[in-house]
Design a protein around this motif. Structure first.
Motif, PDB file in Angstrom:
ATOM      1  N   LEU A  20     -25.280  51.441 118.368  1.00  0.00           N
ATOM      2  CA  LEU A  20     -26.384  52.142 119.024  1.00  0.00           C
ATOM      3  C   LEU A  20     -25.852  53.017 120.151  1.00  0.00           C
ATOM      4  O   LEU A  20     -24.758  52.798 120.664  1.00  0.00           O
ATOM      5  CB  LEU A  20     -27.387  51.139 119.608  1.00  0.00           C
ATOM      6  CG  LEU A  20     -28.179  50.268 118.629  1.00  0.00           C
ATOM      7  CD1 LEU A  20     -28.889  49.168 119.391  1.00  0.00           C
ATOM      8  CD2 LEU A  20     -29.174  51.109 117.840  1.00  0.00           C
ATOM      9  N   HIS A  21     -26.692  53.969 120.568  1.00  0.00           N
ATOM     10  CA  HIS A  21     -26.366  54.776 121.745  1.00  0.00           C
ATOM     11  C   HIS A  21     -26.874  54.060 122.998  1.00  0.00           C
ATOM     12  O   HIS A  21     -27.592  54.633 123.826  1.00  0.00           O
ATOM     13  CB  HIS A  21     -26.975  56.178 121.634  1.00  0.00           C
ATOM     14  CG  HIS A  21     -26.264  57.062 120.661  1.00  0.00           C
ATOM     15  ND1 HIS A  21     -24.959  57.456 120.830  1.00  0.00           N
ATOM     16  CD2 HIS A  21     -26.672  57.620 119.496  1.00  0.00           C
ATOM     17  CE1 HIS A  21     -24.587  58.230 119.831  1.00  0.00           C
ATOM     18  NE2 HIS A  21     -25.593  58.331 118.996  1.00  0.00           N
ATOM     19  N   THR A  22     -26.526  52.799 123.104  1.00  0.00           N
ATOM     20  CA  THR A  22     -26.886  52.004 124.274  1.00  0.00           C
ATOM     21  C   THR A  22     -25.934  50.826 124.348  1.00  0.00           C
ATOM     22  O   THR A  22     -25.245  50.515 123.375  1.00  0.00           O
ATOM     23  CB  THR A  22     -28.348  51.515 124.200  1.00  0.00           C
ATOM     24  OG1 THR A  22     -28.745  50.991 125.467  1.00  0.00           O
ATOM     25  CG2 THR A  22     -28.525  50.423 123.147  1.00  0.00           C
ATOM     26  N   ASP A  60     -18.569  57.748 118.672  1.00  0.00           N
ATOM     27  CA  ASP A  60     -18.618  59.009 117.938  1.00  0.00           C
ATOM     28  C   ASP A  60     -19.497  58.814 116.713  1.00  0.00           C
ATOM     29  O   ASP A  60     -19.264  57.883 115.926  1.00  0.00           O
ATOM     30  CB  ASP A  60     -17.212  59.443 117.514  1.00  0.00           C
ATOM     31  CG  ASP A  60     -17.214  60.789 116.791  1.00  0.00           C
ATOM     32  OD1 ASP A  60     -17.944  61.691 117.230  1.00  0.00           O
ATOM     33  OD2 ASP A  60     -16.489  60.916 115.785  1.00  0.00           O
ATOM     34  N   GLY A  61     -20.511  59.667 116.555  1.00  0.00           N
ATOM     35  CA  GLY A  61     -21.395  59.570 115.407  1.00  0.00           C
ATOM     36  C   GLY A  61     -22.832  59.361 115.831  1.00  0.00           C
ATOM     37  O   GLY A  61     -23.186  59.458 117.009  1.00  0.00           O
ATOM     38  N   GLN A  62     -23.675  59.073 114.843  1.00  0.00           N
ATOM     39  CA  GLN A  62     -25.103  58.911 115.064  1.00  0.00           C
ATOM     40  C   GLN A  62     -25.550  57.508 114.652  1.00  0.00           C
ATOM     41  O   GLN A  62     -24.842  56.790 113.949  1.00  0.00           O
ATOM     42  CB  GLN A  62     -25.890  59.967 114.265  1.00  0.00           C
ATOM     43  CG  GLN A  62     -25.507  61.405 114.591  1.00  0.00           C
ATOM     44  CD  GLN A  62     -25.748  61.763 116.045  1.00  0.00           C
ATOM     45  OE1 GLN A  62     -26.767  61.366 116.626  1.00  0.00           O
ATOM     46  NE2 GLN A  62     -24.824  62.497 116.640  1.00  0.00           N
ATOM     47  N   GLU A  63     -26.765  57.163 115.081  1.00  0.00           N
ATOM     48  CA  GLU A  63     -27.306  55.847 114.744  1.00  0.00           C
ATOM     49  C   GLU A  63     -27.731  55.765 113.284  1.00  0.00           C
ATOM     50  O   GLU A  63     -27.824  54.673 112.721  1.00  0.00           O
ATOM     51  CB  GLU A  63     -28.482  55.499 115.668  1.00  0.00           C
ATOM     52  CG  GLU A  63     -28.056  55.284 117.127  1.00  0.00           C
ATOM     53  CD  GLU A  63     -29.221  54.927 118.028  1.00  0.00           C
ATOM     54  OE1 GLU A  63     -30.379  54.926 117.544  1.00  0.00           O
ATOM     55  OE2 GLU A  63     -28.996  54.653 119.223  1.00  0.00           O
ATOM     56  N   VAL A  64     -28.048  56.897 112.676  1.00  0.00           N
ATOM     57  CA  VAL A  64     -28.454  56.923 111.270  1.00  0.00           C
ATOM     58  C   VAL A  64     -27.433  57.714 110.470  1.00  0.00           C
ATOM     59  O   VAL A  64     -26.665  58.504 111.023  1.00  0.00           O
ATOM     60  CB  VAL A  64     -29.862  57.548 111.102  1.00  0.00           C
ATOM     61  CG1 VAL A  64     -30.909  56.720 111.824  1.00  0.00           C
ATOM     62  CG2 VAL A  64     -29.890  58.980 111.613  1.00  0.00           C
ATOM     63  N   GLY A  65     -27.422  57.466 109.168  1.00  0.00           N
ATOM     64  CA  GLY A  65     -26.495  58.219 108.318  1.00  0.00           C
ATOM     65  C   GLY A  65     -25.147  57.541 108.201  1.00  0.00           C
ATOM     66  O   GLY A  65     -25.048  56.320 108.114  1.00  0.00           O
ATOM     67  N   ALA A  70     -17.639  52.884 116.785  1.00  0.00           N
ATOM     68  CA  ALA A  70     -18.244  52.137 117.879  1.00  0.00           C
ATOM     69  C   ALA A  70     -17.178  51.486 118.745  1.00  0.00           C
ATOM     70  O   ALA A  70     -16.037  51.304 118.325  1.00  0.00           O
ATOM     71  CB  ALA A  70     -19.198  51.080 117.331  1.00  0.00           C
ATOM     72  N   ALA A  71     -17.580  51.144 119.972  1.00  0.00           N
ATOM     73  CA  ALA A  71     -16.680  50.462 120.906  1.00  0.00           C
ATOM     74  C   ALA A  71     -16.247  49.112 120.328  1.00  0.00           C
ATOM     75  O   ALA A  71     -16.997  48.476 119.579  1.00  0.00           O
ATOM     76  CB  ALA A  71     -17.371  50.269 122.249  1.00  0.00           C
TER      77      ALA A  71
END
Length: 200
Positions: A20-22, A60-65, A70-71
């Protein structure tokens, strides 16, 4: 001489990831809307096995697709409640639990990332040091101002170095990278030292 039990104990544990972006920190609640098949499968699997999944910050990237990068450090998310929104999408309320370090990540055919993880050591109970008293005062002011579930927390929590640190990491308007850095610190007092530096 090693036994089968020793081998099982030393084998890495696997955990499905929900990048996620969180940044989810231990003890914090997070609301999610789930609609991608890979994550619906993950939630069903978690329900069957009675366990959680891993939340990691997307680097790097998006939550969908396509699977995002990720970290390596993240937090176990335990499902507390679920329902459906007005569009009929699955909604979850999860709570941050244990921290983990993802050693290796593989991608299933459905795009779900599964990590071989090591659990980070749990926070030990340590009393807040005098030099961090300002942080406890700041946290109390935030709770008094915004209320929420922490308004009902026992006063003794304000003397717990780990709890104060995680609640400030959750409630302060930090950048994702700053919150991620706090997540990766093992020592509660060192975490509070970093928070003092981050304050204006």
């Amino acid at each position: 001489m090693s036994t089968a039990t020793d081998a099982a104990a030393s084998s890495p544990e696997s955990l499905g990831l929900f990048p996620l972006h969180t940044v989810l920190v231990p003890g914090a609640a997070l609301g999610l809307r789930v609609f991608e098949p890979r994550y619906l499968d993950l939630v069903r699997e978690c329900g069957r096995r009675g366990r959680g999944f891993g939340v990691c910050l997307i680097i790097d990237g998006q939550e969908v697709g396509a699977p995002a990068s990720a970290a390596a450090f993240g937090t176990e998310a335990l499902i507390e409640d679920f329902g459906a929104d007005a569009d009929g999408l699955l909604t979850l309320r999860v709570r941050g639990a244990r921290r983990f370090h993802a050693r290796r990540v593989r991608v299933r055919d459905n795009g779900l990332q599964v990590a071989e993880i090591e659990w980070c050591a749990p926070d030990s109970e340590q009393v807040l040091r005098p030099e961090h008293g300002l942080l406890a005062i700041l946290l109390q002011e935030l709770i008094d101002r915004f209320g929420g579930e922490y308004a009902l927390a026992p006063r003794v929590r304000m003397e717990d170095a780990a709890w104060v640190g995680w609640r400030l990491a959750e409630l302060l308007p930090l950048q994702h990278a700053q919150r991620q850095a706090l997540l990766q610190i093992d020592d509660p007092h060192e975490r509070l030292d970093r928070l003092l530096v981050l304050l204006p």
